[in-house]
Design a protein around this motif. Structure first.
Motif, mmCIF file in Angstrom:
data_model
loop_
_atom_site.group_PDB
_atom_site.id
_atom_site.type_symbol
_atom_site.label_atom_id
_atom_site.label_comp_id
_atom_site.label_asym_id
_atom_site.label_seq_id
_atom_site.Cartn_x
_atom_site.Cartn_y
_atom_site.Cartn_z
ATOM 1 N N THR A 87 11.538 11.074 -8.019
ATOM 2 C CA THR A 87 10.075 11.021 -7.907
ATOM 3 C C THR A 87 9.539 9.628 -8.196
ATOM 4 O O THR A 87 8.510 9.235 -7.642
ATOM 5 C CB THR A 87 9.416 12.041 -8.851
ATOM 6 O OG1 THR A 87 9.722 11.729 -10.216
ATOM 7 C CG2 THR A 87 9.886 13.458 -8.538
ATOM 8 N N ALA A 88 10.223 8.879 -9.063
ATOM 9 C CA ALA A 88 9.803 7.502 -9.324
ATOM 10 C C ALA A 88 9.991 6.641 -8.082
ATOM 11 O O ALA A 88 9.164 5.775 -7.771
ATOM 12 C CB ALA A 88 10.593 6.931 -10.503
ATOM 13 N N ALA A 94 5.441 5.487 -1.288
ATOM 14 C CA ALA A 94 4.060 5.690 -0.852
ATOM 15 C C ALA A 94 3.271 4.389 -0.957
ATOM 16 O O ALA A 94 2.476 4.056 -0.064
ATOM 17 C CB ALA A 94 3.403 6.779 -1.702
ATOM 18 N N THR A 95 3.489 3.642 -2.027
ATOM 19 C CA THR A 95 2.799 2.362 -2.203
ATOM 20 C C THR A 95 3.192 1.370 -1.123
ATOM 21 O O THR A 95 2.354 0.664 -0.554
ATOM 22 C CB THR A 95 3.120 1.788 -3.589
ATOM 23 O OG1 THR A 95 2.728 2.725 -4.598
ATOM 24 C CG2 THR A 95 2.387 0.480 -3.819
ATOM 25 N N LEU A 173 7.530 13.148 2.539
ATOM 26 C CA LEU A 173 6.208 13.533 2.047
ATOM 27 C C LEU A 173 5.460 12.319 1.515
ATOM 28 O O LEU A 173 4.264 12.157 1.772
ATOM 29 C CB LEU A 173 6.341 14.592 0.953
ATOM 30 C CG LEU A 173 5.043 15.061 0.300
ATOM 31 C CD1 LEU A 173 4.091 15.644 1.336
ATOM 32 C CD2 LEU A 173 5.327 16.075 -0.801
ATOM 33 N N SER A 174 6.155 11.450 0.802
ATOM 34 C CA SER A 174 5.510 10.262 0.249
ATOM 35 C C SER A 174 5.118 9.286 1.350
ATOM 36 O O SER A 174 4.105 8.584 1.233
ATOM 37 C CB SER A 174 6.432 9.579 -0.767
ATOM 38 O OG SER A 174 7.535 8.966 -0.119
ATOM 39 N N VAL A 175 5.900 9.209 2.419
ATOM 40 C CA VAL A 175 5.527 8.378 3.563
ATOM 41 C C VAL A 175 4.205 8.864 4.156
ATOM 42 O O VAL A 175 3.317 8.070 4.476
ATOM 43 C CB VAL A 175 6.646 8.391 4.632
ATOM 44 C CG1 VAL A 175 6.153 7.772 5.941
ATOM 45 C CG2 VAL A 175 7.872 7.632 4.130
ATOM 46 N N ALA A 176 4.062 10.173 4.266
ATOM 47 C CA ALA A 176 2.803 10.733 4.765
ATOM 48 C C ALA A 176 1.654 10.452 3.810
ATOM 49 O O ALA A 176 0.544 10.109 4.235
ATOM 50 C CB ALA A 176 2.957 12.235 4.986
ATOM 51 N N LEU A 177 1.909 10.595 2.510
ATOM 52 C CA LEU A 177 0.861 10.326 1.528
ATOM 53 C C LEU A 177 0.428 8.866 1.574
ATOM 54 O O LEU A 177 -0.761 8.550 1.432
ATOM 55 C CB LEU A 177 1.362 10.677 0.120
ATOM 56 C CG LEU A 177 1.584 12.166 -0.163
ATOM 57 C CD1 LEU A 177 2.216 12.356 -1.543
ATOM 58 C CD2 LEU A 177 0.274 12.937 -0.079
ATOM 59 N N THR A 186 -4.700 4.113 -4.329
ATOM 60 C CA THR A 186 -4.701 5.559 -4.103
ATOM 61 C C THR A 186 -3.293 6.062 -3.831
ATOM 62 O O THR A 186 -2.875 7.106 -4.343
ATOM 63 C CB THR A 186 -5.608 5.910 -2.917
ATOM 64 O OG1 THR A 186 -6.939 5.453 -3.190
ATOM 65 C CG2 THR A 186 -5.636 7.409 -2.669
ATOM 66 N N ALA A 187 -2.538 5.316 -3.032
ATOM 67 C CA ALA A 187 -1.173 5.719 -2.697
ATOM 68 C C ALA A 187 -0.275 5.773 -3.922
ATOM 69 O O ALA A 187 0.629 6.609 -4.005
ATOM 70 C CB ALA A 187 -0.592 4.764 -1.660
ATOM 71 N N SER A 188 -0.507 4.902 -4.878
ATOM 72 C CA SER A 188 0.331 4.893 -6.078
ATOM 73 C C SER A 188 0.051 6.091 -6.975
ATOM 74 O O SER A 188 0.891 6.464 -7.797
ATOM 75 C CB SER A 188 0.105 3.593 -6.865
ATOM 76 O OG SER A 188 -1.215 3.540 -7.381
ATOM 77 N N ASN A 189 -1.123 6.710 -6.813
ATOM 78 C CA ASN A 189 -1.493 7.851 -7.659
ATOM 79 C C ASN A 189 -1.205 9.203 -7.011
ATOM 80 O O ASN A 189 -0.960 10.186 -7.720
ATOM 81 C CB ASN A 189 -2.978 7.779 -8.012
ATOM 82 C CG ASN A 189 -3.305 6.605 -8.925
ATOM 83 O OD1 ASN A 189 -2.523 6.249 -9.788
ATOM 84 N ND2 ASN A 189 -4.466 5.998 -8.730
#
Length: 271
Positions: A87-88, A94-95, A173-177, A186-189
């Motif tokens: 998850t880290a 995402a960032t 999922l993180s790529v989409a976020l 926002t992406a980092s959160n």
């Protein structure tokens, strides 16, 4: 060259781009490894004696091989720390994606003769490499402080497969976020709830120690079966239906993240 060759070549180019970014900003690597290690040391050495004392009286004794205590708790909590490492990594993914989407590089890519799919593939492959490196380092630290899995080769291969499946799904999922975010901040959160699901599951304490409502949520959220499967496999125990549920969650998250990501990227790339 065939179209497939162009896709492969361009994807490797984008992978090198993301790996160079990782090397250029080593603080990201430190954060990926440092945060799970801090939680590992905190829970083992500060809370482990108390939390581990309750493991010997329940069904989770099989995961420790001991009748409770700090040594038993290391075996219990280590799979959660492995998933926390994943998850880290995806938080950084995402960032990184949001940075590309908000700083104009996509407009430059549109003017170049490159395979469209390679842009996201580079992020995904780069993140998978970070997951492998991060989990390897964290697992080494877990072994140094007393983690003693009893799994054979099959158990280790199974645990590795589950972790990679979870990582692949969460990365998409993180790529989409990252694409859905209006800013890098926002992406980092947005991926932070993934970290919370580890705490609101069986990551640090068995679910049977929780109040009824929270216990229901903890048992039916996606991360609990993943962590329980890791515990079974690393303890040399058959995972059974828990592994099937864990893989089902991984497939569901992967499909949702991939199709959402593709929709967002096609809209941006064609805009």
């Amino acid at each position: 060259m065939t179209p497939q060759s162009y896709v492969l070549t361009d994807s490797l180019t984008m992978l090198r781009r993301n790996l160079r970014r990782m090397i250029r900003y080593p603080t990201m690597i430190v954060m990926v490894i440092g945060m799970p290690v801090i939680f590992l040391l905190l829970f083992v050495y500060v809370f482990g004696g108390t939390l581990g004392a309750g493991l010997g009286t329940g069904s989770h004794e099989q995961f420790s091989g001991q009748a409770g205590g700090r040594a038993a708790y290391v075996n219990y909590v280590s799979p959660a720390i492995m998933l926390m490492t994943v998850t880290a990594v995806v938080q950084g993914t995402a960032t990184s994606v949001a940075t590309d989407m908000t700083e104009g590089i996509i407009a430059r890519f549109r003017t170049m003769s490159i395979a469209r799919v390679s842009v996201l593939t580079g992020h995904v492959l780069g993140s998978l490499i970070q997951v492998v490196l991060g989990v390897a380092v964290v697992t080494g630290i877990e072994l140094l402080i007393g983690f003693r899995p009893t799994a054979g080769l099959g158990g280790w291969l199974g645990a590795t497969g589950i972790l990679l499946a979870a990582a692949f799904a969460l990365i998409w999922l993180s790529v989409a976020l990252g694409q859905a975010s209006n800013s890098v901040e926002t992406a980092s959160n947005l991926p932070l709830p993934m970290m919370l699901l580890i705490f609101l599951g069986s990551g640090f304490v068995p679910t049977d120690s929780m109040p009824a409502g929270l216990r229901w949520f903890a048992e039916y959220q996606p991360f609990t079966p993943i962590m329980e499967t890791l515990r079974h496999l690393l303890a040399g125990e058959p995972a059974g239906s828990t592994a099937i549920i864990a893989l089902g969650w991984c497939v569901a998250i992967l499909l949702g993240g991939y199709f959402w990501s593709r929709k967002l990227f096609n809209r941006e790339y064609s805009g």
